[in-house]
Design a protein around this motif. Structure first.
Motif, PDB file in Angstrom:
ATOM      1  N   ARG A   1      -0.126 -12.010  -6.144  1.00 60.18           N
ATOM      2  CA  ARG A   1       0.502 -10.896  -5.429  1.00 60.18           C
ATOM      3  C   ARG A   1      -0.367  -9.644  -5.499  1.00 60.18           C
ATOM      4  O   ARG A   1      -0.555  -8.943  -4.493  1.00 60.18           O
ATOM      5  CB  ARG A   1       1.888 -10.605  -6.023  1.00 60.18           C
ATOM      6  N   ALA A   2      -0.917  -9.359  -6.680  1.00 56.58           N
ATOM      7  CA  ALA A   2      -1.751  -8.165  -6.835  1.00 56.58           C
ATOM      8  C   ALA A   2      -2.975  -8.232  -5.926  1.00 56.58           C
ATOM      9  O   ALA A   2      -3.336  -7.240  -5.272  1.00 56.58           O
ATOM     10  CB  ALA A   2      -2.166  -8.007  -8.288  1.00 56.58           C
ATOM     11  N   ASP A   3      -3.619  -9.397  -5.869  1.00 55.70           N
ATOM     12  CA  ASP A   3      -4.808  -9.538  -5.024  1.00 55.70           C
ATOM     13  C   ASP A   3      -4.457  -9.429  -3.550  1.00 55.70           C
ATOM     14  O   ASP A   3      -5.202  -8.830  -2.756  1.00 55.70           O
ATOM     15  CB  ASP A   3      -5.492 -10.875  -5.290  1.00 55.70           C
TER      16      ASP A   3
ATOM     17  N   LEU B   1     -11.568 -11.049  -1.661  1.00 53.32           N
ATOM     18  CA  LEU B   1     -11.724  -9.661  -2.089  1.00 53.32           C
ATOM     19  C   LEU B   1     -13.159  -9.165  -1.943  1.00 53.32           C
ATOM     20  O   LEU B   1     -13.381  -7.968  -1.765  1.00 53.32           O
ATOM     21  CB  LEU B   1     -11.260  -9.505  -3.541  1.00 53.32           C
ATOM     22  N   GLU B   2     -14.131 -10.071  -2.039  1.00 52.17           N
ATOM     23  CA  GLU B   2     -15.535  -9.703  -1.880  1.00 52.17           C
ATOM     24  C   GLU B   2     -16.031 -10.138  -0.506  1.00 52.17           C
ATOM     25  O   GLU B   2     -15.664 -11.202  -0.018  1.00 52.17           O
ATOM     26  CB  GLU B   2     -16.387 -10.373  -2.960  1.00 52.17           C
ATOM     27  N   PRO B   3     -16.882  -9.325   0.131  1.00 52.62           N
ATOM     28  CA  PRO B   3     -17.436  -9.721   1.440  1.00 52.62           C
ATOM     29  C   PRO B   3     -18.174 -11.053   1.336  1.00 52.62           C
ATOM     30  O   PRO B   3     -18.850 -11.324   0.344  1.00 52.62           O
ATOM     31  CB  PRO B   3     -18.404  -8.571   1.770  1.00 52.62           C
TER      32      PRO B   3
ATOM     33  N   LEU C   1      -5.903  -6.532  -1.084  1.00 47.78           N
ATOM     34  CA  LEU C   1      -6.597  -6.873   0.152  1.00 47.78           C
ATOM     35  C   LEU C   1      -5.957  -6.175   1.348  1.00 47.78           C
ATOM     36  O   LEU C   1      -6.643  -5.605   2.203  1.00 47.78           O
ATOM     37  CB  LEU C   1      -6.573  -8.383   0.350  1.00 47.78           C
ATOM     38  N   ALA C   2      -4.623  -6.196   1.399  1.00 47.07           N
ATOM     39  CA  ALA C   2      -3.927  -5.559   2.510  1.00 47.07           C
ATOM     40  C   ALA C   2      -4.197  -4.064   2.535  1.00 47.07           C
ATOM     41  O   ALA C   2      -4.449  -3.479   3.597  1.00 47.07           O
ATOM     42  CB  ALA C   2      -2.426  -5.836   2.406  1.00 47.07           C
TER      43      ALA C   2
ATOM     44  N   ALA D   1      -4.425  -9.957   5.309  1.00 51.79           N
ATOM     45  CA  ALA D   1      -3.946  -8.579   5.208  1.00 51.79           C
ATOM     46  C   ALA D   1      -2.772  -8.342   6.147  1.00 51.79           C
ATOM     47  O   ALA D   1      -1.775  -7.722   5.768  1.00 51.79           O
ATOM     48  CB  ALA D   1      -5.087  -7.613   5.526  1.00 51.79           C
ATOM     49  N   ARG D   2      -2.876  -8.874   7.361  1.00 51.52           N
ATOM     50  CA  ARG D   2      -1.834  -8.648   8.356  1.00 51.52           C
ATOM     51  C   ARG D   2      -0.497  -9.244   7.913  1.00 51.52           C
ATOM     52  O   ARG D   2       0.556  -8.612   8.040  1.00 51.52           O
ATOM     53  CB  ARG D   2      -2.250  -9.249   9.699  1.00 51.52           C
ATOM     54  N   LYS D   3      -0.533 -10.443   7.363  1.00 46.95           N
ATOM     55  CA  LYS D   3       0.736 -11.079   6.993  1.00 46.95           C
ATOM     56  C   LYS D   3       1.292 -10.527   5.675  1.00 46.95           C
ATOM     57  O   LYS D   3       2.450 -10.739   5.355  1.00 46.95           O
ATOM     58  CB  LYS D   3       0.593 -12.596   6.941  1.00 46.95           C
ATOM     59  N   THR D   4       0.432  -9.838   4.893  1.00 48.74           N
ATOM     60  CA  THR D   4       0.882  -9.267   3.623  1.00 48.74           C
ATOM     61  C   THR D   4       1.464  -7.872   3.788  1.00 48.74           C
ATOM     62  O   THR D   4       2.301  -7.450   2.982  1.00 48.74           O
ATOM     63  CB  THR D   4      -0.295  -9.222   2.625  1.00 48.74           C
ATOM     64  N   LEU D   5       1.055  -7.155   4.826  1.00 47.28           N
ATOM     65  CA  LEU D   5       1.487  -5.767   4.984  1.00 47.28           C
ATOM     66  C   LEU D   5       3.011  -5.581   4.971  1.00 47.28           C
ATOM     67  O   LEU D   5       3.507  -4.639   4.340  1.00 47.28           O
ATOM     68  CB  LEU D   5       0.891  -5.174   6.266  1.00 47.28           C
TER      69      LEU D   5
END
Length: 313
Positions: free
Chosen positions: A264-266, A106-108, A270-271, A75-79
């Motif tokens: 990209r969508a996933d 995407l799932e825990p 997640l981000a 998430a951090r690198k995608t933001l």
């Protein structure tokens, strides 16, 4: 579970009390732990508790911790890409955490181990396993079913299907293959069986498995590994179920990752979900900072666009 040297030393001391020299698991146990790290199963079944049980439980705890860190790192690198609308690129692929597939996060990830044993083998360390798990802080990761395999299947938790990874360290390998195979995930679920090589009954089971594979093409793959320096308890046979395998073509020719579309969508999903104030567990301080930087960048980009439009007008 943290992997400091002290905790590793304590783990080794505790599990050494469970090691029975005649059981032949001194190499198998850490190898199973490595397989858990490799394939990251969510539902793990062990038939025959003992020296291997803490290895399986600790590996699942380690992978859960690792997945949580990787999820936040993704998430951090995608933001920044989300903030300014950029397409994902090779720099994104290789930035830490590197090479990861967003859809897998995407799932825990909450893995569990169900261990089946009727505690009837006087030569087994199974009766001491629960205490060892308590000492190591791993007891809550293992559901123990006190029964033999033939009476245990119906007692498995309802949510325990399909099984992603099964370790069969008992005389029940043939029974498991004939009666429990349908419980294994057809999309790559793994069964590891102990000590089928170098004695007549085990070799007969291997021939039966090989004939089943011939008659059911595409159903599963088989690999047997031999510890040839041992007289017995000297092999492991790995079956990987493939009848429902999902194609996973992540890259084009030359290993060029396909970074558009679903990837990209996933990644953006997640981000967004983890950076949101109400995201799972809430964002960490580092992730909040990354989110704020990305929001600021988005504001600057929007402001620059507005200025450009006014100048053109």
């Amino acid at each position: 579970m943290p992997r400091e040297a002290a905790s590793d030393e304590r783990f080794r001391a505790v599990v050494e009390r469970l090691r029975m020299p005649g059981m032949g698991t001194e190499v198998v146990a850490p190898l199973l732990a490595s397989l858990i790290h490799l394939v990251r199963p969510r539902r793990v079944l062990e038939i025959g508790m003992g020296h291997t049980t803490p290895y399986l439980a600790r590996a699942l705890a380690e992978v859960e911790e690792l997945v949580a860190a990787e999820t936040e790192g993704l998430a951090r690198k995608t933001l920044p890409y989300l903030a300014d609308g950029r397409e994902l690129d090779e720099e994104w692929v290789e930035a830490e955490p590197a090479l990861l597939t967003p859809s897998e996060y995407l799932e825990p990830f909450r893995p569990r181990l169900v261990a089946i044993d009727d505690f009837s083998d006087s030569g087994s360390s199974a009766p001491q396993v629960t205490r060892a798990l308590d000492e190591l802080g791993l007891a809550d990761r293992v559901t123990v079913v006190n029964a033999d395999l033939r009476n245990a299947v119906e007692r498995l938790p309802e949510e325990w299907r399909p099984i992603d990874f099964a370790w069969v360290d008992a005389w029940d390998c043939l029974y498991f293959f004939e009666n429990c195979w349908e419980l294994i995930d057809p999309d790559g679920g793994i069964v590891v069986m102990h000590y089928l090589m170098t004695y007549p009954e085990g070799e007969a089971i291997l021939r039966y498995i090989a004939e089943s594979q011939r008659l059911r093409p595409g159903e599963f793959e088989v690999l047997s590994l031999l510890e040839s320096h041992k007289l017995r308890q000297n092999s492991m046979t790995v079956l990987r179920r493939t009848s429902g395998a999902t194609p996973r073509e992540y890259s084009d020719t030359g290993q060029r990752p396909r970074l558009g579309g679903r990837v990209r969508a996933d990644a953006l999903t997640l981000a967004r979900s983890l950076a949101a104030p109400g995201g799972p567990g809430g964002p960490s301080e580092d992730l909040r900072k990354a989110r704020d930087v990305s929001r600021a960048a988005a504001v600057r980009t929007s402001a620059a666009s507005d200025t450009g439009r006014r100048e053109q007008a």
